[in-house]
Write a protein that holds these residues in place. Structure first.
Motif, PDB file in Angstrom:
ATOM      1  N   SER A 136      -1.014  13.928 -41.217  1.00  0.00           N
ATOM      2  CA  SER A 136       0.099  14.235 -42.115  1.00  0.00           C
ATOM      3  C   SER A 136       0.300  15.740 -42.068  1.00  0.00           C
ATOM      4  CB  SER A 136      -0.253  13.808 -43.548  1.00  0.00           C
ATOM      5  OG  SER A 136       0.593  14.425 -44.504  1.00  0.00           O
ATOM      6  N   MET A 137       1.465  16.203 -42.526  1.00  0.00           N
ATOM      7  CA  MET A 137       1.577  17.653 -42.688  1.00  0.00           C
ATOM      8  C   MET A 137       0.503  18.111 -43.687  1.00  0.00           C
ATOM      9  SD  MET A 137       5.042  18.188 -44.931  1.00  0.00           S
ATOM     10  CE  MET A 137       5.197  17.678 -46.661  1.00  0.00           C
ATOM     11  N   CYS A 150      -5.268  15.112 -48.813  1.00  0.00           N
ATOM     12  CA  CYS A 150      -5.222  16.173 -47.816  1.00  0.00           C
ATOM     13  C   CYS A 150      -6.611  16.513 -47.292  1.00  0.00           C
ATOM     14  CB  CYS A 150      -4.542  17.414 -48.392  1.00  0.00           C
ATOM     15  SG  CYS A 150      -2.780  17.177 -48.745  1.00  0.00           S
ATOM     16  N   GLU A 178       1.468  14.661 -37.296  1.00  0.00           N
ATOM     17  CA  GLU A 178       1.571  15.240 -38.632  1.00  0.00           C
ATOM     18  C   GLU A 178       2.966  14.977 -39.211  1.00  0.00           C
ATOM     19  OE1 GLU A 178      -1.465  18.983 -37.864  1.00  0.00           O
ATOM     20  OE2 GLU A 178       0.665  19.192 -37.366  1.00  0.00           O
ATOM     21  N   GLY A 180       6.014  14.372 -41.937  1.00  0.00           N
ATOM     22  CA  GLY A 180       6.418  14.750 -43.276  1.00  0.00           C
ATOM     23  C   GLY A 180       6.731  13.484 -44.046  1.00  0.00           C
ATOM     24  N   ARG A 241      -1.256  18.721 -31.396  1.00  0.00           N
ATOM     25  CA  ARG A 241      -0.611  18.410 -32.672  1.00  0.00           C
ATOM     26  C   ARG A 241       0.877  18.177 -32.473  1.00  0.00           C
ATOM     27  NH1 ARG A 241      -4.832  21.815 -34.497  1.00  0.00           N
ATOM     28  NH2 ARG A 241      -5.832  20.984 -36.380  1.00  0.00           N
ATOM     29  N   ALA A 243       4.039  17.775 -35.089  1.00  0.00           N
ATOM     30  CA  ALA A 243       4.634  17.714 -36.424  1.00  0.00           C
ATOM     31  C   ALA A 243       5.952  16.948 -36.338  1.00  0.00           C
ATOM     32  CB  ALA A 243       4.878  19.114 -36.966  1.00  0.00           C
ATOM     33  N   ASP A 247      10.818  18.775 -42.726  1.00  0.00           N
ATOM     34  CA  ASP A 247       9.968  19.205 -43.841  1.00  0.00           C
ATOM     35  C   ASP A 247       8.570  19.567 -43.361  1.00  0.00           C
ATOM     36  OD1 ASP A 247       9.507  16.536 -43.210  1.00  0.00           O
ATOM     37  OD2 ASP A 247       9.222  15.885 -45.278  1.00  0.00           O
ATOM     38  N   ALA A 248       8.024  18.769 -42.435  1.00  0.00           N
ATOM     39  CA  ALA A 248       6.691  19.057 -41.914  1.00  0.00           C
ATOM     40  C   ALA A 248       6.688  20.362 -41.122  1.00  0.00           C
ATOM     41  CB  ALA A 248       6.204  17.903 -41.043  1.00  0.00           C
ATOM     42  N   ILE A 249       7.680  20.536 -40.275  1.00  0.00           N
ATOM     43  CA  ILE A 249       7.737  21.746 -39.450  1.00  0.00           C
ATOM     44  C   ILE A 249       7.852  22.985 -40.329  1.00  0.00           C
ATOM     45  CG2 ILE A 249       9.135  22.991 -37.748  1.00  0.00           C
ATOM     46  CD1 ILE A 249       9.858  20.179 -36.587  1.00  0.00           C
ATOM     47  N   ILE A 252       4.510  23.563 -42.402  1.00  0.00           N
ATOM     48  CA  ILE A 252       3.405  24.030 -41.564  1.00  0.00           C
ATOM     49  C   ILE A 252       3.638  25.476 -41.145  1.00  0.00           C
ATOM     50  CG2 ILE A 252       2.251  23.729 -39.337  1.00  0.00           C
ATOM     51  CD1 ILE A 252       2.645  20.675 -39.751  1.00  0.00           C
TER      52      ILE A 252
END
Length: 280
Positions: A136-137, A150, A178, A180, A241, A243, A247-249, A252
């Motif tokens: 996950s992020m 987390c 990863e 979001g 990895r 992403a 939102d994740a990018i 991170i």
């Protein structure tokens, strides 16, 4: 992936819902075959009927070590292992019981490593294979209310980073995914909420409310996520990895910037900690 036989043979945990179901659809669309490891085998009846001979369903609770071993032995050749099974949990550290933390780690850390160990011998002997760890992020960052979740994902990421260095020379790729917020059951029936304790309304409260309100409205499309993962596997050098989601990018990138900022602000303290007489 050039050394992996075609069609590839996937073992996917949690294959009946969310990202697991999307991985199943993507693998089948690519002409591969899938062994779907799920707790409720009947939930895969329709998919198995639509793809005769290409979907095998095995009952598996990833907490059960003996069942994991049996699933891998019964599957035979595994070209791609997808450790996808998991769930969300929200609660302040004080609100989260030891039993809840232990179960989160059992499902999202110990079980993926267990299945990874079980498939590595055959991949190592063939000098080929892919292990996809669905993180996950939140595997690279955390926030109030997400400590247990987390922590489990972060532990998986650290172990998988070491794993990649160990098995890369043996022809085995490790990809840490990863995501979001994707439109799955993560914020719905799969979300566990620890009983609230007075005092955390202003910190954990917003996360609790936002996650439950997001169910069904997340921006991410699971099928597009799965296709992105398959595309990454076909790259000349698959990434460690991946992403998924704006939102994740963004999150991170913000985390990496915050870490760099702290390093810059405190480097003058850290650089001068050597024993006197040694080179700084």
């Amino acid at each position: 992936m050039s050394t992996v036989p075609s069609p590839r043979r996937w073992l996917i945990t949690g294959a009946n819902s969310g990202l697991g179901a999307a991985f199943t659809r993507a693998a089948l669309a690519a002409g591969d075959v899938v062994v779907a490891a799920v707790r409720r085998p009947r939930s895969m009846d329709e998919v198995a009927a639509e793809h005769p001979g290409r979907v095998t369903v095995v009952e598996l609770d990833v907490r059960d070590a003996a069942a994991c071993r049996g699933a891998v032995e019964d599957t035979g050749r595994i070209d791609v292992l997808v450790n996808n099974a998991g769930y969300g949990i929200v609660g302040a550290i004080e609100e989260t019981t030891e039993e809840e933390v232990r179960d989160a780690f059992e499902v999202m850390f110990h079980a993926p490593l267990r299945l990874t160990r079980l498939v590595l011998r055959q991949m190592r002997e063939r000098r080929s294979g892919v292990i996809i760890q669905v993180s996950s992020m939140g595997g690279l960052l955390s926030f109030a209310g997400a400590g247990a979740y987390c922590a489990a994902k972060g532990a998986l990421e650290q172990a998988s980073e070491a794993l990649a260095a160990e098995v890369g020379p043996l022809g085995i790729n490790v990809v840490i995914v990863e995501p979001g917020a994707f439109r799955t059951g993560f914020a719905g029936s799969a979300l566990r909420l620890s009983p609230p304790i007075s005092g955390y309304e202003g910190t954990v409260g917003p996360a609790r409310a936002a996650l439950t309100a997001s169910h069904g409205n997340q921006p991410g499309d699971p099928d597009k996520a799965a296709r992105a993962v398959l595309a990454a596997l076909d790259l000349p050098e698959p990434p460690l990895r991946l992403a998924l989601g704006e939102d994740a990018i963004s999150a991170i990138r913000a985390k990496l910037t915050a870490v760099a900022t702290d390093l810059d602000a405190t480097a003058h303290l850290g650089h001068h900690t050597a024993v006197v007489g040694m080179t700084d």
